[in-house]
Design a protein around this motif. Structure first.
Motif, PDB file in Angstrom:
ATOM      1  N   GLY A   1       0.824  -1.201   0.000  1.00  0.00           N
ATOM      2  CA  GLY A   1       0.000   0.000   0.000  1.00  0.00           C
ATOM      3  C   GLY A   1       0.860   1.253   0.000  1.00  0.00           C
ATOM      4  N   LEU A   2       0.246   2.379   0.327  1.00  0.00           N
ATOM      5  CA  LEU A   2       0.951   3.648   0.445  1.00  0.00           C
ATOM      6  C   LEU A   2       1.158   3.954   1.924  1.00  0.00           C
ATOM      7  N   LYS A   3       2.282   4.580   2.232  1.00  0.00           N
ATOM      8  CA  LYS A   3       2.569   4.930   3.620  1.00  0.00           C
ATOM      9  C   LYS A   3       2.005   6.320   3.893  1.00  0.00           C
ATOM     10  N   PRO A   4       0.897   6.427   4.630  1.00  0.00           N
ATOM     11  CA  PRO A   4       0.249   7.731   4.810  1.00  0.00           C
ATOM     12  C   PRO A   4       1.032   8.641   5.739  1.00  0.00           C
ATOM     13  N   GLY A   5       1.097   9.898   5.381  1.00  0.00           N
ATOM     14  CA  GLY A   5       1.711  10.896   6.235  1.00  0.00           C
ATOM     15  C   GLY A   5       0.695  11.474   7.196  1.00  0.00           C
ATOM     16  N   VAL A   6       1.067  12.572   7.829  1.00  0.00           N
ATOM     17  CA  VAL A   6       0.201  13.184   8.825  1.00  0.00           C
ATOM     18  C   VAL A   6      -1.139  13.597   8.229  1.00  0.00           C
ATOM     19  N   ASP A   7      -1.134  14.072   6.984  1.00  0.00           N
ATOM     20  CA  ASP A   7      -2.365  14.560   6.360  1.00  0.00           C
ATOM     21  C   ASP A   7      -3.433  13.476   6.239  1.00  0.00           C
ATOM     22  N   PHE A   8      -3.005  12.205   6.196  1.00  0.00           N
ATOM     23  CA  PHE A   8      -3.944  11.113   5.954  1.00  0.00           C
ATOM     24  C   PHE A   8      -4.122  10.176   7.144  1.00  0.00           C
ATOM     25  N   SER A   9      -3.278  10.264   8.151  1.00  0.00           N
ATOM     26  CA  SER A   9      -3.398   9.313   9.262  1.00  0.00           C
ATOM     27  C   SER A   9      -3.372   9.984  10.633  1.00  0.00           C
ATOM     28  N   SER A  10      -3.396  11.276  10.679  1.00  0.00           N
ATOM     29  CA  SER A  10      -3.345  12.081  11.903  1.00  0.00           C
ATOM     30  C   SER A  10      -1.963  12.006  12.551  1.00  0.00           C
ATOM     31  N   GLY A  11      -1.675  12.962  13.393  1.00  0.00           N
ATOM     32  CA  GLY A  11      -0.393  13.019  14.073  1.00  0.00           C
ATOM     33  C   GLY A  11       0.164  14.436  14.053  1.00  0.00           C
ATOM     34  N   THR A  12       1.403  14.562  14.498  1.00  0.00           N
ATOM     35  CA  THR A  12       2.086  15.851  14.535  1.00  0.00           C
ATOM     36  C   THR A  12       3.411  15.731  13.804  1.00  0.00           C
ATOM     37  N   ALA A  13       3.682  16.675  12.915  1.00  0.00           N
ATOM     38  CA  ALA A  13       4.927  16.694  12.148  1.00  0.00           C
ATOM     39  C   ALA A  13       5.745  17.914  12.556  1.00  0.00           C
TER      40      ALA A  13
ATOM     41  N   ILE B   1       1.896   6.308  -8.470  1.00  0.00           N
ATOM     42  CA  ILE B   1       1.478   5.820  -7.157  1.00  0.00           C
ATOM     43  C   ILE B   1       2.253   4.553  -6.787  1.00  0.00           C
ATOM     44  N   GLY B   2       2.486   3.679  -7.771  1.00  0.00           N
ATOM     45  CA  GLY B   2       3.234   2.452  -7.497  1.00  0.00           C
ATOM     46  C   GLY B   2       4.662   2.730  -7.067  1.00  0.00           C
ATOM     47  N   ILE B   3       5.321   3.694  -7.702  1.00  0.00           N
ATOM     48  CA  ILE B   3       6.689   4.032  -7.316  1.00  0.00           C
ATOM     49  C   ILE B   3       6.714   4.615  -5.901  1.00  0.00           C
ATOM     50  N   PHE B   4       5.721   5.433  -5.556  1.00  0.00           N
ATOM     51  CA  PHE B   4       5.646   5.948  -4.186  1.00  0.00           C
ATOM     52  C   PHE B   4       5.404   4.822  -3.186  1.00  0.00           C
ATOM     53  N   SER B   5       4.629   3.803  -3.594  1.00  0.00           N
ATOM     54  CA  SER B   5       4.419   2.652  -2.721  1.00  0.00           C
ATOM     55  C   SER B   5       5.725   1.899  -2.492  1.00  0.00           C
ATOM     56  N   ILE B   6       6.489   1.697  -3.572  1.00  0.00           N
ATOM     57  CA  ILE B   6       7.775   1.002  -3.450  1.00  0.00           C
ATOM     58  C   ILE B   6       8.739   1.805  -2.587  1.00  0.00           C
ATOM     59  N   LEU B   7       8.787   3.122  -2.806  1.00  0.00           N
ATOM     60  CA  LEU B   7       9.672   3.973  -2.012  1.00  0.00           C
ATOM     61  C   LEU B   7       9.224   4.020  -0.552  1.00  0.00           C
ATOM     62  N   GLY B   8       7.914   3.964  -0.316  1.00  0.00           N
ATOM     63  CA  GLY B   8       7.421   3.928   1.055  1.00  0.00           C
ATOM     64  C   GLY B   8       7.876   2.676   1.776  1.00  0.00           C
ATOM     65  N   TRP B   9       7.847   1.546   1.076  1.00  0.00           N
ATOM     66  CA  TRP B   9       8.310   0.287   1.667  1.00  0.00           C
ATOM     67  C   TRP B   9       9.828   0.287   1.848  1.00  0.00           C
ATOM     68  N   ALA B  10      10.557   0.802   0.864  1.00  0.00           N
ATOM     69  CA  ALA B  10      12.024   0.716   0.886  1.00  0.00           C
ATOM     70  C   ALA B  10      12.679   1.810   1.732  1.00  0.00           C
ATOM     71  N   THR B  11      12.119   3.026   1.697  1.00  0.00           N
ATOM     72  CA  THR B  11      12.781   4.152   2.364  1.00  0.00           C
ATOM     73  C   THR B  11      11.913   4.858   3.400  1.00  0.00           C
TER      74      THR B  11
END
Length: 291
Positions: free
Chosen positions: A30-42, A169-179
């Protein structure tokens, strides 16, 4: 004249080689959600003394933030994402890190997103993409309404745009998993901008094909399509490469907060140039012959 249509299956194979891993990554990771999509503080932290990434992670763990996401932000800055915290807690976090790491810290930026806002952002993003896709289909079908089966032109355009979006979107998914790369609201902005650029490129190619049909360049639809694509190569490469040079400069020298936007544009525009010349018209030709 370059035989773009004659090499269509090679182009489809190249696209499949990139798209299949992208789809698999999206399904598995999947995609690794940031603060905008999963809540939290950055927070973006600037350190007075040089601090290593491992030291910062260790310091955060000692303060109870062992699940914090930490990324270098360039020039000695670090991007830190933690669960949603108040302004008082962020001050305590800053003071604690200064004690642990022995360095002065300046919070360059700080923003929080609640779970309710994050859920609304996800919903609005999905609606925006659906509405954009329907609008594109209707627009291209109307623009080419005098061509035989104009809806076919719109569907082929949507297919080429989906090709571009899947790769981005797929490249962002791969980068989310790898980095550990996370997506944010600027990523959505980049994706929607990619849609607009791809539509523009495809319409230019389709317009050349329509003109060739009207002029009766050939009785073979494949020859007409190939002429239209060939006539569009110069324009697509000139405008596309000029835009890419600017985007590369922005990625290298711009701020870390815009990296998701710039990276999405970089991948999407490069892919859009390819799909407008090597996918969209070829789909039209294949569909026409398959009739």
């Amino acid at each position: 004249m370059i035989d773009f249509i004659g090499k269509k299956y090679w182009f489809f194979i190249i696209s499949a080689i990139v798209i299949i891993p992208s789809i698999l990554s999206l399904v598995i990771f999947g995609l690794k959600p940031g603060v905008d999509f999963s809540s939290g503080t950055a927070l973006t932290l600037h350190f007075g003394n040089e601090v290593e990434l491992s030291q910062l992670r260790e310091g955060l763990a000692k303060l109870g933030y062992d699940r914090a996401v930490v990324q270098p932000a360039g020039e000695g800055d670090f991007f830190v994402r933690v669960q949603e915290i108040s302004s008082e807690e962020s001050k305590k976090l800053k003071d604690g890190l200064e004690t642990e790491l022995g360095s002065t810290i300046e919070i360059s930026s700080l923003y929080s997103v609640s779970p309710t806002i994050a859920a609304g952002t996800v919903r609005n993003t999905a609606i925006a993409i659906i509405v954009a896709s329907i609008g594109i289909l209707l627009y291209i079908s109307f623009a080419f309404r005098k061509m035989p089966k104009p809806i076919r032109w719109g569907i082929c355009a949507i297919a080429a745009i989906c090709h571009d979006l899947l790769i981005v979107i797929g490249i962002f998914s791969i980068l989310g998993w790898a980095t550990g790369l996370e997506i944010d609201a600027l990523f959505v902005t980049g994706v929607l901008a990619v849609v607009g650029v791809s539509v523009n490129n495809i319409v230019v190619v389709f317009d050349r094909i329509r003109d060739n049909l009207r002029r009766g360049v050939s009785r073979s639809f494949e020859v007409v399509v190939n002429c239209g694509i060939t006539e569009s190569v110069g324009r697509s490469l000139n405008t596309g490469l000029a835009t890419l040079f600017v985007i590369v400069a922005l990625y290298l020298f711009g701020g870390v907060t815009t990296h998701n936007l710039v990276l999405a544009l970089l991948i999407g525009i490069a892919t859009g140039i390819y799909s407008s010349l090597c996918i969209a018209g070829q789909l039209l030709a294949v569909w026409e012959r398959g009739k």
